[in-house]
Design a protein around this motif. Structure first.
Motif, PDB file in Angstrom:
ATOM      1  N   ASP A 150       7.578  -3.834   8.362  1.00  0.00           N
ATOM      2  CA  ASP A 150       8.002  -5.218   8.236  1.00  0.00           C
ATOM      3  C   ASP A 150       7.148  -6.143   9.095  1.00  0.00           C
ATOM      4  N   MET A 151       6.341  -5.571   9.991  1.00  0.00           N
ATOM      5  CA  MET A 151       5.432  -6.375  10.809  1.00  0.00           C
ATOM      6  C   MET A 151       4.067  -6.550  10.141  1.00  0.00           C
ATOM      7  N   LEU A 152       3.796  -5.799   9.082  1.00  0.00           N
ATOM      8  CA  LEU A 152       2.536  -5.954   8.381  1.00  0.00           C
ATOM      9  C   LEU A 152       2.452  -7.357   7.787  1.00  0.00           C
ATOM     10  N   GLN A 153       1.270  -7.918   7.800  1.00  0.00           N
ATOM     11  CA  GLN A 153       1.051  -9.260   7.260  1.00  0.00           C
ATOM     12  C   GLN A 153       0.751  -9.148   5.773  1.00  0.00           C
ATOM     13  N   PHE A 154       1.464  -9.905   4.948  1.00  0.00           N
ATOM     14  CA  PHE A 154       1.246  -9.966   3.504  1.00  0.00           C
ATOM     15  C   PHE A 154       0.590 -11.304   3.213  1.00  0.00           C
ATOM     16  N   ARG A 155      -0.579 -11.251   2.617  1.00  0.00           N
ATOM     17  CA  ARG A 155      -1.311 -12.496   2.353  1.00  0.00           C
ATOM     18  C   ARG A 155      -2.199 -12.343   1.130  1.00  0.00           C
ATOM     19  N   LYS A 156      -2.679 -13.486   0.643  1.00  0.00           N
ATOM     20  CA  LYS A 156      -3.654 -13.463  -0.445  1.00  0.00           C
ATOM     21  C   LYS A 156      -4.939 -12.834   0.070  1.00  0.00           C
ATOM     22  N   ALA A 157      -5.563 -12.063  -0.779  1.00  0.00           N
ATOM     23  CA  ALA A 157      -6.844 -11.456  -0.432  1.00  0.00           C
ATOM     24  C   ALA A 157      -7.947 -12.505  -0.519  1.00  0.00           C
ATOM     25  N   SER A 158      -8.983 -12.296   0.263  1.00  0.00           N
ATOM     26  CA  SER A 158     -10.154 -13.184   0.225  1.00  0.00           C
ATOM     27  C   SER A 158     -11.376 -12.356  -0.154  1.00  0.00           C
ATOM     28  N   ALA A 159     -12.442 -13.034  -0.523  1.00  0.00           N
ATOM     29  CA  ALA A 159     -13.685 -12.350  -0.889  1.00  0.00           C
ATOM     30  C   ALA A 159     -14.179 -11.473   0.264  1.00  0.00           C
ATOM     31  N   GLU A 160     -13.897 -11.867   1.503  1.00  0.00           N
ATOM     32  CA  GLU A 160     -14.309 -11.070   2.663  1.00  0.00           C
ATOM     33  C   GLU A 160     -13.588  -9.724   2.719  1.00  0.00           C
ATOM     34  N   ASP A 161     -12.454  -9.619   2.056  1.00  0.00           N
ATOM     35  CA  ASP A 161     -11.683  -8.369   2.032  1.00  0.00           C
ATOM     36  C   ASP A 161     -12.175  -7.397   0.958  1.00  0.00           C
ATOM     37  N   ALA A 162     -13.018  -7.845   0.049  1.00  0.00           N
ATOM     38  CA  ALA A 162     -13.358  -7.074  -1.149  1.00  0.00           C
ATOM     39  C   ALA A 162     -13.927  -5.688  -0.842  1.00  0.00           C
ATOM     40  N   ALA A 163     -14.822  -5.573   0.125  1.00  0.00           N
ATOM     41  CA  ALA A 163     -15.421  -4.265   0.431  1.00  0.00           C
ATOM     42  C   ALA A 163     -14.348  -3.295   0.925  1.00  0.00           C
ATOM     43  N   ARG A 164     -13.455  -3.745   1.785  1.00  0.00           N
ATOM     44  CA  ARG A 164     -12.371  -2.880   2.282  1.00  0.00           C
ATOM     45  C   ARG A 164     -11.413  -2.519   1.154  1.00  0.00           C
ATOM     46  N   ILE A 165     -11.103  -3.483   0.293  1.00  0.00           N
ATOM     47  CA  ILE A 165     -10.222  -3.215  -0.845  1.00  0.00           C
ATOM     48  C   ILE A 165     -10.847  -2.145  -1.739  1.00  0.00           C
ATOM     49  N   LEU A 166     -12.134  -2.274  -2.018  1.00  0.00           N
ATOM     50  CA  LEU A 166     -12.805  -1.286  -2.860  1.00  0.00           C
ATOM     51  C   LEU A 166     -12.799   0.090  -2.201  1.00  0.00           C
ATOM     52  N   GLU A 167     -12.933   0.132  -0.884  1.00  0.00           N
ATOM     53  CA  GLU A 167     -12.850   1.408  -0.156  1.00  0.00           C
ATOM     54  C   GLU A 167     -11.474   2.048  -0.367  1.00  0.00           C
ATOM     55  N   ILE A 168     -10.422   1.253  -0.287  1.00  0.00           N
ATOM     56  CA  ILE A 168      -9.056   1.747  -0.487  1.00  0.00           C
ATOM     57  C   ILE A 168      -8.872   2.214  -1.930  1.00  0.00           C
ATOM     58  N   ILE A 169      -9.413   1.464  -2.878  1.00  0.00           N
ATOM     59  CA  ILE A 169      -9.349   1.850  -4.296  1.00  0.00           C
ATOM     60  C   ILE A 169     -10.047   3.198  -4.493  1.00  0.00           C
ATOM     61  N   ARG A 170     -11.214   3.376  -3.896  1.00  0.00           N
ATOM     62  CA  ARG A 170     -11.957   4.641  -4.027  1.00  0.00           C
ATOM     63  C   ARG A 170     -11.154   5.813  -3.425  1.00  0.00           C
ATOM     64  N   GLN A 171     -10.466   5.565  -2.323  1.00  0.00           N
ATOM     65  CA  GLN A 171      -9.609   6.605  -1.743  1.00  0.00           C
ATOM     66  C   GLN A 171      -8.500   6.985  -2.723  1.00  0.00           C
ATOM     67  N   ALA A 172      -7.892   5.982  -3.354  1.00  0.00           N
ATOM     68  CA  ALA A 172      -6.824   6.238  -4.325  1.00  0.00           C
ATOM     69  C   ALA A 172      -7.367   7.002  -5.531  1.00  0.00           C
ATOM     70  N   GLN A 173      -8.557   6.644  -5.986  1.00  0.00           N
ATOM     71  CA  GLN A 173      -9.166   7.360  -7.111  1.00  0.00           C
ATOM     72  C   GLN A 173      -9.375   8.832  -6.763  1.00  0.00           C
ATOM     73  N   ALA A 174      -9.848   9.091  -5.555  1.00  0.00           N
ATOM     74  CA  ALA A 174     -10.079  10.477  -5.123  1.00  0.00           C
ATOM     75  C   ALA A 174      -8.759  11.235  -5.047  1.00  0.00           C
TER      76      ALA A 174
END
Length: 174
Positions: free
Chosen positions: A3-27
């Motif tokens: 409940d302490m995690l911050q929920f926010r709109k993603a920004s273009a600066e987040d894209a590389a980290r988001i893609l890393e998380i997506i790749r982990q999920a794919q694996a």
């Protein structure tokens, strides 16, 4: 903690980290024998389009605005989903709805309730906009998502189709 995690709109600066998380999920899905997300989707272009359209949301470590603090990603859509119009089955409600696509959680945060927290935050966002129906679809063999949907009160409504194939569709009344 969640409940302490911050929920926010993603920004273009987040894209590389988001893609890393997506790749982990794919694996993870590949290792579990799931066919979902095994064809290069979602790719960086999909994530950037989500962000550009205002659909991309992230959960981040508390107090850390750096892109590395992102621990989960999802596309939160209030504009409808064309594939949902041709459901083989029946939705619980004809009302306006929110749909969540491309939910993924960083490996280091799995089994800590982060995916459930993401769903909860999307539900709160929807209620804040006066939307009480929450829809999600997933592949028949994505056991992680199927278990999450069952655990969080989503009800199976039928099957829908994308160009990539059949998906199981679920809905929850918020």
């Amino acid at each position: 903690m969640n409940d302490m995690l911050q929920f926010r709109k993603a920004s273009a600066e987040d894209a590389a980290r988001i893609l890393e998380i997506i790749r982990q999920a794919q694996a993870q899905m590949r290792a579990a024998g799931s066919l979902q997300w095994q064809n290069g989707y979602p790719a960086l272009g999909d994530i950037l389009r989500d962000i550009e359209r205002g659909y991309g949301y992230v959960l981040c470590q508390p107090g850390d605005a750096a892109p590395e603090a992102v621990v989960a990603y999802g596309a939160v859509v209030f504009d409808g989903e064309a594939a949902y119009d041709a459901i083989e089955g029946e939705w619980q409600t004809p009302e306006c709805y929110v749909v969540l696509h491309r939910l993924a959680v960083a490996d280091e945060m799995k089994r800590r309730g982060v995916a459930g927290e993401f769903l909860r935050r999307v539900g709160m966002l929807a209620l804040g906009r006066g939307v009480e129906a929450f829809r999600v679809d997933t592949n028949f063999d994505n056991r992680y998502m199927l278990r999450l949907l069952e655990k969080t009160g989503f009800r199976y409504c039928g099957k829908i189709w994308y160009d990539s194939g059949e998906r199981l569709a679920f809905e929850k009344w918020l």
